[in-house]
Design a protein around this motif. Structure first.
Motif, short mmCIF file in Angstrom:
data_model
loop_
_atom_site.label_atom_id
_atom_site.label_comp_id
_atom_site.label_asym_id
_atom_site.label_seq_id
_atom_site.Cartn_x
_atom_site.Cartn_y
_atom_site.Cartn_z
N ARG A 116 25.36 44.74 -21.17
CA ARG A 116 26.55 44.54 -22.03
C ARG A 116 26.89 45.79 -22.83
O ARG A 116 27.74 45.73 -23.73
CB ARG A 116 26.32 43.36 -22.96
N GLN A 117 26.25 46.89 -22.53
CA GLN A 117 26.54 48.13 -23.26
C GLN A 117 27.99 48.57 -23.06
O GLN A 117 28.63 49.11 -23.94
CB GLN A 117 25.59 49.25 -22.78
N TYR A 118 28.52 48.30 -21.86
CA TYR A 118 29.89 48.69 -21.52
C TYR A 118 30.66 47.48 -21.01
O TYR A 118 30.06 46.49 -20.57
CB TYR A 118 29.87 49.80 -20.45
N PRO A 119 31.99 47.53 -21.04
CA PRO A 119 32.79 46.39 -20.56
C PRO A 119 32.48 46.09 -19.10
O PRO A 119 32.00 46.95 -18.35
CB PRO A 119 34.24 46.88 -20.74
N PRO A 120 32.77 44.87 -18.65
CA PRO A 120 32.44 44.50 -17.27
C PRO A 120 33.37 45.14 -16.26
O PRO A 120 34.49 45.55 -16.57
CB PRO A 120 32.62 42.97 -17.29
N LEU A 121 32.86 45.24 -15.04
CA LEU A 121 33.71 45.59 -13.91
C LEU A 121 34.54 44.35 -13.57
O LEU A 121 34.03 43.24 -13.56
CB LEU A 121 32.84 45.96 -12.70
N LEU A 129 31.93 41.44 -13.39
CA LEU A 129 30.52 41.75 -13.21
C LEU A 129 30.07 42.71 -14.29
O LEU A 129 30.71 43.73 -14.55
CB LEU A 129 30.27 42.43 -11.85
N TYR A 130 28.96 42.40 -14.94
CA TYR A 130 28.35 43.34 -15.88
C TYR A 130 27.32 44.17 -15.14
O TYR A 130 26.56 43.65 -14.31
CB TYR A 130 27.68 42.59 -17.04
N GLU A 131 27.29 45.47 -15.45
CA GLU A 131 26.33 46.37 -14.81
C GLU A 131 25.72 47.31 -15.85
O GLU A 131 26.44 47.90 -16.67
CB GLU A 131 27.02 47.19 -13.72
N ALA A 132 24.42 47.45 -15.81
CA ALA A 132 23.73 48.39 -16.71
C ALA A 132 24.00 49.82 -16.24
O ALA A 132 23.90 50.12 -15.05
CB ALA A 132 22.24 48.11 -16.72
N GLU A 133 24.36 50.70 -17.17
CA GLU A 133 24.57 52.11 -16.88
C GLU A 133 23.70 52.93 -17.82
O GLU A 133 23.89 52.91 -19.03
CB GLU A 133 26.04 52.49 -17.08
N ASP A 134 22.73 53.64 -17.27
CA ASP A 134 21.78 54.37 -18.12
C ASP A 134 21.95 55.88 -18.06
O ASP A 134 21.16 56.63 -18.60
CB ASP A 134 20.34 54.00 -17.75
#
Length: 243
Positions: free
Chosen positions: A49-54, A230-235
């Motif tokens: 949830r760090q960034y908005p969903p796709l 879709l939520y995706e983690a981006e590190d």
């Protein structure tokens, strides 16, 4: 130690004990203050949830056969754009509801759940498993046919469905096979142009439960527009310096 000193110390001890008791009672009665950092550390989906969903758009059709007495089947096929394709065995529905409205209208709704994890393909992401999922369905029709009378099978087509009142939502978690990366998702079906359905009530009452239903939403020729978030983690997103 004389008696006066003893009494003074005894009085002091009683006083300190009383103060300690009051403090402990106040602490017990006061609600615990939330600890934001502790909450964040306990959040398993913080990175997703760090960034908005796709947000994806695709064209799909859905074939759903489900019952309150035996396992059913739910097949979703994406024909273009981005979206899911899967074939899931579904548990019997427990909370299906069917209402007849006047002489011609009808509404039914229910929640359903797969019997186990579901193999799935998401266009653009690849193959994986749906490890968590709930289906929510609510459909209202303006007219229907019930040729055998009250308590028997109710038939309708896409043209009978009230405008924008076929609500179909899937919520869950998709885990991609290639890297075991989880994607929490929500799928929402849009307006239905082609399809049909049969719903069998459990009895002849106007407000009753669903015994069985067979519904197709969309087709290969006229699929339904489906939106998927879709939520995706981006590190590895770079932190940029302000000018």
């Amino acid at each position: 130690m004389n008696i006066t000193d003893f009494r003074d110390r005894q009085s002091l001890a009683i006083y300190l004990a009383a103060v300690a008791l009051v403090v402990s009672l106040v602490s017990f009665a006061r609600p615990n203050s939330p600890n934001p950092s502790a909450h964040e550390n306990d959040d398993p989906w913080k990175s997703e949830r760090q960034y908005p969903p796709l947000v994806f758009s695709g064209s799909s059709w859905l074939d759903c056969s489900i019952s309150s007495s035996e396992n059913g089947r739910q097949i979703m096929t994406t024909t273009s754009g981005q979206g899911f394709t899967f074939d899931a065995t579904m548990l019997p529905i427990q909370n299906g509801k069917l209402q007849l409205r006047g002489q011609t209208g009808m509404m039914y709704k229910f929640e359903s759940f797969p019997t186990a994890a579901v193999k799935a393909h998401f266009t653009g992401l690849g193959d994986g498993m749906i490890t968590e999922m709930k289906s929510e369905v609510e459909v209202s029709v303006l007219r229907f046919k019930q040729p055998d009378g009250a308590g028997t099978a109710i038939h309708f087509t896409a043209a009978d469905i009230a405008a924008d009142s076929a609500y179909v939502e899937f919520t869950g978690v998709f885990v991609r096979t290639s890297d075991r990366k989880p994607f929490p998702f929500r799928v929402l079906f849009g307006r239905v142009q082609e399809g049909s359905g049969t719903v069998v009530p459990i009895n002849a009452e106007p407000d009753t439960k669903i015994l069985h239903k067979q519904v197709s939403l969309g087709s290969v020729r006229f699929p339904v527009t489906v939106t998927t978030a879709l939520y995706e983690a981006e590190d590895n997103v770079a932190k940029l310096k302000l000018p």
